[in-house]
Scaffold this motif. Structure first.
Motif, PDB file in Angstrom:
ATOM      1  N   THR A  35       6.970  51.382   4.352  1.00 19.37           N
ATOM      2  CA  THR A  35       7.837  51.290   3.458  1.00 19.37           C
ATOM      3  C   THR A  35       8.257  49.537   3.313  1.00 19.37           C
ATOM      4  O   THR A  35       7.649  48.943   4.085  1.00 19.37           O
ATOM      5  N   ILE A  36       9.037  49.243   2.329  1.00 23.05           N
ATOM      6  CA  ILE A  36       9.390  47.902   2.269  1.00 23.05           C
ATOM      7  C   ILE A  36      10.243  47.212   3.368  1.00 23.05           C
ATOM      8  O   ILE A  36      10.176  46.327   3.767  1.00 23.05           O
ATOM      9  N   ALA A  37      10.954  48.232   3.658  1.00 25.96           N
ATOM     10  CA  ALA A  37      11.829  47.740   5.002  1.00 25.96           C
ATOM     11  C   ALA A  37      10.861  47.347   6.267  1.00 25.96           C
ATOM     12  O   ALA A  37      11.327  46.394   6.851  1.00 25.96           O
ATOM     13  N   GLN A  38       9.948  48.442   6.500  1.00 31.64           N
ATOM     14  CA  GLN A  38       8.875  48.129   7.602  1.00 31.64           C
ATOM     15  C   GLN A  38       8.213  46.942   7.357  1.00 31.64           C
ATOM     16  O   GLN A  38       8.164  45.981   8.309  1.00 31.64           O
ATOM     17  N   PHE A  39       7.675  46.727   6.084  1.00 28.76           N
ATOM     18  CA  PHE A  39       6.994  45.427   5.723  1.00 28.76           C
ATOM     19  C   PHE A  39       7.887  44.269   6.072  1.00 28.76           C
ATOM     20  O   PHE A  39       7.606  43.544   6.690  1.00 28.76           O
ATOM     21  N   ARG A  40       9.119  44.346   5.485  1.00 27.09           N
ATOM     22  CA  ARG A  40       9.943  43.085   5.596  1.00 27.09           C
ATOM     23  C   ARG A  40      10.179  42.794   6.974  1.00 27.09           C
ATOM     24  O   ARG A  40      10.309  41.521   7.607  1.00 27.09           O
ATOM     25  N   GLU A  41      10.496  43.744   7.889  1.00 33.78           N
ATOM     26  CA  GLU A  41      10.898  43.490   9.323  1.00 33.78           C
ATOM     27  C   GLU A  41       9.686  42.683   9.757  1.00 33.78           C
ATOM     28  O   GLU A  41       9.617  41.698  10.549  1.00 33.78           O
ATOM     29  N   LYS A  42       8.413  43.336   9.618  1.00 37.11           N
ATOM     30  CA  LYS A  42       7.324  42.792  10.253  1.00 37.11           C
ATOM     31  C   LYS A  42       6.910  41.310   9.621  1.00 37.11           C
ATOM     32  O   LYS A  42       6.522  40.422  10.149  1.00 37.11           O
ATOM     33  N   TYR A  43       7.168  41.088   8.354  1.00 39.48           N
ATOM     34  CA  TYR A  43       6.676  39.938   7.707  1.00 39.48           C
ATOM     35  C   TYR A  43       7.695  38.848   8.191  1.00 39.48           C
ATOM     36  O   TYR A  43       7.103  37.700   8.503  1.00 39.48           O
ATOM     37  N   ASN A  44       8.910  38.996   8.090  1.00 39.75           N
ATOM     38  CA  ASN A  44       9.940  38.032   8.795  1.00 39.75           C
ATOM     39  C   ASN A  44       9.764  37.674  10.049  1.00 39.75           C
ATOM     40  O   ASN A  44      10.007  36.678  10.383  1.00 39.75           O
ATOM     41  N   ASN A  91       7.530  56.709 -12.755  1.00 41.82           N
ATOM     42  CA  ASN A  91       7.968  57.490 -11.356  1.00 41.82           C
ATOM     43  C   ASN A  91       7.501  56.506 -10.310  1.00 41.82           C
ATOM     44  O   ASN A  91       7.488  57.134  -9.342  1.00 41.82           O
ATOM     45  N   LEU A  92       8.065  55.204 -10.383  1.00 39.39           N
ATOM     46  CA  LEU A  92       7.854  54.503  -9.259  1.00 39.39           C
ATOM     47  C   LEU A  92       9.531  53.803  -9.056  1.00 39.39           C
ATOM     48  O   LEU A  92      10.002  53.864  -9.937  1.00 39.39           O
ATOM     49  N   THR A  93       9.603  53.464  -7.680  1.00 36.59           N
ATOM     50  CA  THR A  93      11.012  52.769  -7.639  1.00 36.59           C
ATOM     51  C   THR A  93      10.638  51.151  -7.555  1.00 36.59           C
ATOM     52  O   THR A  93       9.562  50.664  -6.778  1.00 36.59           O
ATOM     53  N   ARG A  94      11.165  50.317  -8.480  1.00 41.58           N
ATOM     54  CA  ARG A  94      10.899  49.152  -8.131  1.00 41.58           C
ATOM     55  C   ARG A  94      12.165  48.171  -7.770  1.00 41.58           C
ATOM     56  O   ARG A  94      13.288  48.825  -7.724  1.00 41.58           O
ATOM     57  N   ALA A  95      11.685  47.023  -6.803  1.00 43.34           N
ATOM     58  CA  ALA A  95      12.654  46.233  -6.199  1.00 43.34           C
ATOM     59  C   ALA A  95      12.278  45.037  -5.922  1.00 43.34           C
ATOM     60  O   ALA A  95      11.283  44.553  -6.119  1.00 43.34           O
ATOM     61  N   ALA A  96      13.175  43.999  -5.945  1.00 41.33           N
ATOM     62  CA  ALA A  96      12.964  42.454  -6.010  1.00 41.33           C
ATOM     63  C   ALA A  96      13.951  41.971  -4.839  1.00 41.33           C
ATOM     64  O   ALA A  96      14.881  42.505  -4.539  1.00 41.33           O
ATOM     65  N   SER A  97      13.401  40.916  -4.403  1.00 41.22           N
ATOM     66  CA  SER A  97      13.962  39.770  -3.404  1.00 41.22           C
ATOM     67  C   SER A  97      14.057  38.489  -4.169  1.00 41.22           C
ATOM     68  O   SER A  97      12.989  37.746  -4.245  1.00 41.22           O
ATOM     69  N   THR A 136       8.165  44.365  -5.646  1.00 40.22           N
ATOM     70  CA  THR A 136       7.603  45.387  -5.306  1.00 40.22           C
ATOM     71  C   THR A 136       7.663  46.708  -6.157  1.00 40.22           C
ATOM     72  O   THR A 136       8.522  47.021  -6.813  1.00 40.22           O
ATOM     73  N   ALA A 137       6.485  47.759  -6.010  1.00 39.14           N
ATOM     74  CA  ALA A 137       6.658  48.856  -6.735  1.00 39.14           C
ATOM     75  C   ALA A 137       6.518  49.862  -5.579  1.00 39.14           C
ATOM     76  O   ALA A 137       5.529  49.848  -4.784  1.00 39.14           O
ATOM     77  N   LEU A 138       7.455  51.005  -5.275  1.00 42.31           N
ATOM     78  CA  LEU A 138       7.369  51.863  -4.244  1.00 42.31           C
ATOM     79  C   LEU A 138       6.908  53.311  -4.868  1.00 42.31           C
ATOM     80  O   LEU A 138       7.502  53.634  -5.883  1.00 42.31           O
ATOM     81  N   GLU A 139       6.273  53.934  -4.072  1.00 41.40           N
ATOM     82  CA  GLU A 139       6.122  55.371  -4.499  1.00 41.40           C
ATOM     83  C   GLU A 139       7.513  56.264  -4.271  1.00 41.40           C
ATOM     84  O   GLU A 139       8.190  56.030  -3.193  1.00 41.40           O
ATOM     85  N   HIS A 140       7.642  56.889  -5.376  1.00 44.79           N
ATOM     86  CA  HIS A 140       8.749  57.749  -5.426  1.00 44.79           C
ATOM     87  C   HIS A 140       8.729  58.755  -4.533  1.00 44.79           C
ATOM     88  O   HIS A 140       8.075  59.430  -4.325  1.00 44.79           O
ATOM     89  N   GLY A 141       9.963  58.939  -3.783  1.00 42.18           N
ATOM     90  CA  GLY A 141       9.881  60.096  -2.828  1.00 42.18           C
ATOM     91  C   GLY A 141       9.518  59.520  -1.339  1.00 42.18           C
ATOM     92  O   GLY A 141      10.505  59.616  -0.344  1.00 42.18           O
TER      93      GLY A 141
END
Length: 196
Positions: A48-57, A79-85, A95-100
Motif C-alpha cells: 500500500t502507499i502507507a507501507q511504501f512511504r514508511e520504507k521509502y522514508n 476505478n482507481l484511488t488517486r493521491a498526491a504528496s 500515485t494511483a491505487l487499486e480500489h479496494g
C-alpha cells in the motif's frame, strides 16, 4: 495545503499513453491510448502507499515524502484511488491505487519547472527524488548510478509525452509536458511465462 487541483493535473499527465514495442518515445502528434496502469487487470506492487512511504522514508531520510492525500476523483471512471504528496512548490509525488486493496499501480514524481534563478537547484532536487524512487525498486544501484540512470531516462524522454523502458518486472515512464511538468514514474508489469 491546496494540492488537489495541481495533483489532479499531475496524475492526468500520465493518464494517457501506451508502451510501444520498441520503447521509442511517442511524439506529440501520435494518438495516445490509455496508460497501461489504467487497463483492467493491470498489476500492482504488493504494498500500500502507507507501507511504501514508511520504507521509502526510512531509506531516504534526506528526501522524505509527506503523507499522500486523496484527490477528488468523482469524475474518474478508472476505478482507481488517486493521491498526491507535496514535496515543495514545484515538486510532487503522486500515485494511483487499486480500489479496494489500496495497492500501488503507479508511483510518480513530477517537477513543475519554474523559470528563474532557482530552476537549476529545483531540477537537481527533482532528479534526486527520482533517483531515490528508482533505488527503492533497484536497490543494487548506488546513488550515483541511480542519478546517471535517471538522467539518461530523462534525456531519452525529452520532448516526448510518453516514453517507456522496461527492465525486468518494472516499467520506467517519462512524460515531458514542457512547462506543465516533467514526470518520472515506476510501474509493475506482468511477466509472461516462457512457453516451450
Amino acid at each position: 495545503m491546496k494540492i488537489a487541483p495541481r495533483a489532479a493535473l499531475l496524475l492526468s499527465i500520465l493518464a494517457f499513453g501506451s508502451a510501444s514495442a520498441d520503447d521509442r518515445p511517442l511524439d506529440r502528434a501520435e494518438h495516445m491510448p490509455a496508460a497501461p496502469y489504467l487497463l483492467a487487470g493491470a498489476p500492482t506492487f504488493d504494498m500500500t502507499i502507507a507501507q511504501f512511504r514508511e520504507k521509502y522514508n526510512a531509506a531516504n531520510p534526506a528526501l522524505p515524502l509527506s503523507e499522500y492525500r486523496a484527490i477528488d476523483s468523482r469524475d474518474d471512471k478508472s476505478n482507481l484511488t488517486r493521491a498526491a504528496s507535496k514535496i515543495n512548490e514545484n515538486l510532487y509525488a503522486s500515485t494511483a491505487l487499486e480500489h479496494g486493496t489500496g495497492k500501488i499501480k503507479t508511483l510518480q514524481i513530477t517537477w513543475l519547472p519554474i523559470p528563474g534563478p532557482d530552476e537549476d537547484a529545483a531540477q537537481q532536487k527533482a532528479i534526486a527524488y527520482m533517483a531515490a524512487l528508482l533505488r527503492f525498486f533497484s536497490p543494487t544501484l548506488s546513488p550515483e548510478e541511480a542519478k546517471q540512470r535517471i538522467t539518461k531516462l530523462l534525456a531519452q524522454g525529452k520532448g516526448s509525452r510518453y516514453f517507456t523502458q522496461t527492465e525486468g518486472a518494472l516499467r520506467f515512464v517519462v512524460a515531458d509536458n514542457g512547462e506543465k511538468g516533467l514526470t518520472f514514474a515506476i510501474e509493475p508489469i506482468k511477466l509472461a511465462l516462457a512457453t516451450p
